[in-house]
Design an enzyme around this catalytic site. Structure first.
Site, short mmCIF file in Angstrom:
data_model
loop_
_atom_site.label_atom_id
_atom_site.label_comp_id
_atom_site.label_asym_id
_atom_site.label_seq_id
_atom_site.Cartn_x
_atom_site.Cartn_y
_atom_site.Cartn_z
N ASP A 198 0.86 -1.19 0.00
CA ASP A 198 0.00 0.00 0.00
C ASP A 198 0.89 1.23 0.00
O ASP A 198 1.23 1.73 1.05
CB ASP A 198 -0.93 -0.02 1.21
N GLU A 229 -2.72 10.07 -0.82
CA GLU A 229 -3.97 9.29 -0.80
C GLU A 229 -4.40 9.02 0.62
O GLU A 229 -5.59 9.05 0.95
CB GLU A 229 -3.79 7.97 -1.55
ZN LIG Z 1 -3.56 2.64 -0.60
#
Ligand SMILES: [Zn+2]
Length: 453
Positions: free
Chosen positions: A285, A319
Site C-alpha cells: 500500500d 492518498e
Molecule cells: Zn492505498
C-alpha cells in the site's frame, strides 16, 4: 492496425455492443498482448524496482522528506526509462506527525498494548490520559451505554469482516465517543487477527464533537480488555500520544507518458499512490500499485509499442490522509478531463491478479471484457462490477470517465494493510509481474482501439 485496414473492420465497431463482436475486434491484439505479457513475466524488474524503493527510501508519509525523495527518484527513473513528458505536478498536502506514543493497561495488571495512533489524531497532554475503559462491540452498544462513556476511554471491539464494513469504527469512532464525553478512543485494529499487529489509518473528526486522541490496538489486546470488562474488572488504560498536525507543505503527483501516435490528446491513465503510512515500507500500500502502473509504460516503450492514444502514468501523492493528489489532478487537468478515455488505479495490493473492477457504460464493459480475455493465460480475465479508486475518484466523478481498478487475491492484503508488516517480502515477484502484465495489456489495447471506450 492501420487506419485503412480498420475501415475494413468497421462493421465490428458498429456492433461493438455485443460481447461476441467486441471479441472479434480484439483478436487483432493477440500478438502485442502476448509480447506485453511475455516481457512483464519474463523478468523480476517490477519486484526489483519496488524493493529498491522500499529498502532505500522506506515508508513515505505525506509531507516527509522520504516522500520528497521518492518523488525525485520516480521522476529520474521515469526519464531513464525513456518515458515522455515526465514531470512533477505540485500540490499542497497536510503534514500529520505521529511523535512518540504508547498505551498500557495499568489495572488490574500492568500490560503494554500494541498500538498505533490513527492518522490525523490529536495528541494527549504530556502526562497522557488515564481512564477506565468502556468496551463496546459497535455503535449501537455505545448508544445503549452512552451515559457510561463520560470521562472514559471508549474501545470499539468489532471483529474484522470486510474493510468496507469495519473501517467506519476507525474513521468515525472518535467523534461518536467524544459526543458522549469520552476522553479518548481505541479501536480494534481493522484487519484479521495478526500477530499483535496494530493497523493505523486515517480518522475523520466531525465538526460537532470535541477532537479526542484515537489509536488502533492489536486484536489480542482488544480481546483482553473485552474479557476484563466482561468479568467486571473495570480495566484502566493510560494513553500517551504526541501526535499533531503541522502546516501544509508542498508535494507532487509524478506524471510520465507514452504519447499517442494518432490521438495524443486522448488519454488513458494508469496509476497508484506513492505516499504511504509511516510504518512498514508501503510496499503493498501502495508502492506496488505505483510500480505495476508504471510498468505498463516502461514495457510499451521497451517493446516499441506506441498506441493510438496517450498512456499516462500518475503516481499520486497524499492518498492516505487527505486525497490532495487526486483533487489537485482534477483541478489542474480540468480542461482535458473530457478527453480521458479511461482511468485505472491499482491500490489493492499486487498479489495474484484476478482482473479488473469496472464502472462505465454497458458498451464499454463489453469492450473491456473482450480485452480482459487476452489475459486468460495469466488468470486475470475477470471484469467485476464497481471499478474505481480514491485518487481517480474526483476526476472520474466530475467528467464521468470510465473507471477501473486492478483486482487481486486480497487474502493477504488486509493482514498487513497499514501495519509495520507491509514490506516487500510479502510480495511474490511472479504474481507482481502478472499484475504489471494485466495493467500493460488493458492500458495498451484501450489506448489503441480505433474508437474510444
Ligand atoms: Zn492505498
Amino acid at each position: 492496425m492501420t487506419r485503412r485496414t480498420w475501415a475494413l473492420a468497421l462493421p465490428f465497431v458498429v456492433l461493438f455492443g455485443s460481447t461476441s463482436n467486441a471479441q472479434l475486434a480484439i483478436d487483432g491484439y493477440r500478438e502485442p498482448a502476448a509480447r506485453l505479457v511475455g516481457e512483464a513475466v519474463g523478468s523480476t524488474f517490477a519486484w526489483d524496482r519496488l524493493a529498491a524503493l522500499t529498502d532505500t527510501i522506506g515508508n513515505r508519509l505525506s509531507g516527509t522528506p522520504a516522500l520528497d525523495r521518492a518523488i525525485a527518484w520516480a521522476t529520474a527513473e521515469m526519464k531513464r526509462d525513456g518515458l515522455e513528458n515526465v514531470h512533477a505536478e505540485p500540490v499542497m498536502v497536510p503534514r500529520w506527525v505521529r511523535g512518540a506514543e504508547s498505551a498500557e493497561i495499568v489495572s488490574p495488571a500492568a500490560h503494554t498494548i500494541a498500538m498505533l495512533g490513527l492518522g490525523d489524531s490529536v495528541g494527549t497532554p504530556a502526562a497522557g490520559v488515564e481512564a477506565e475503559v468502556l468496551v463496546v462491540r459497535g455503535f449501537e452498544e455505545l448508544e445503549a451505554h452512552a451515559a457510561q462513556a463520560r470521562g472514559r476511554i471508549v474501545l470499539f471491539n468489532v471483529p474484522f469482516t470486510t474493510y468496507g464494513e469495519t473501517v467506519r469504527f476507525r474513521s468515525t469512532g472518535a467523534s461518536r465517543a467524544a459526543r458522549h464525553g469520552a476522553v479518548a478512543m481505541l479501536v480494534r485494529a481493522v484487519g484479521p487477527p495478526g500477530l499483535r499487529t496494530p493497523h493505523t489509518g486515517a480518522l475523520q473528526y466531525s465538526s460537532d464533537a470535541p477532537k479526542i486522541p484515537a489509536a488502533a490496538i492489536a486484536t489480542e489486546d482488544a480481546d483482553r480488555l473485552q474479557r476484563m470488562a466482561d468479568r467486571g474488572q473495570h480495566p484502566r488504560v493510560r494513553l500517551k500520544m504526541e501526535a499533531h498536525v503541522d502546516a501544509d507543505v508542498e508535494s507532487a503527483n509524478v506524471v510520465g507518458e507514452i504519447r499517442g501516435r494518432e490521438k495524443p490528446d486522448e488519454i488513458v491513465v494508469v496509476s497508484g499512490h506513492l505516499d504511504s503510512w509511516d510504518v512498514g515500507a508501503g510496499a503493498s500500500d501502495d508502492g506496488g500499485g505505483c510500480v505495476v502502473a508504471w510498468e505498463a509504460l516502461r514495457i510499451m516503450k521497451k517493446l516499441n509499442l506506441r498506441p493510438r492514444r496517450t498512456v499516462r502514468v500518475v503516481l499520486w501523492t497524499n492518498e492516505e490522509n487527505g486525497g490532495r493528489g487526486g483533487l489537485g489532478y482534477r483541478d489542474q487537468h480540468r480542461g482535458e478531463l473530457a478527453r480521458h478515455v479511461l482511468m485505472i488505479e491499482s491500490d489493492g495490493g499486487v498479489f495474484r491478479p484476478l482482473g479488473f473492477g469496472f464502472t462505465g457504460s454497458d458498451a464499454a464493459r463489453a469492450k473491456v471484457t473482450a480485452i480482459a480475455g487476452l489475459l486468460a493465460g495469466i488468470g486475470a480475465d475477470q471484469i467485476a462490477a464497481g471499478g474505481g479508486g480514491a485518487d481517480i475518484g474526483p476526476s472520474v466523478q466530475e467528467a464521468h470517465i470510465p473507471a477501473m481498478s486492478l483486482d487481486v487475491d486480497d487474502a493477504k492484503y488486509f493482514l498487513i494493510h497499514h501495519t509495520p508488516a507491509d514490506t516487500i517480502d510479502k510480495i511474490d515477484p511472479v504474481e507482481m509481474a502478472k499484475c504489471a502484465a494485466a495493467m500493460a495489456v488493458m492500458a495498451y489495447v484501450v489506448a489503441d482501439l480505433p474508437e474510444r471506450l
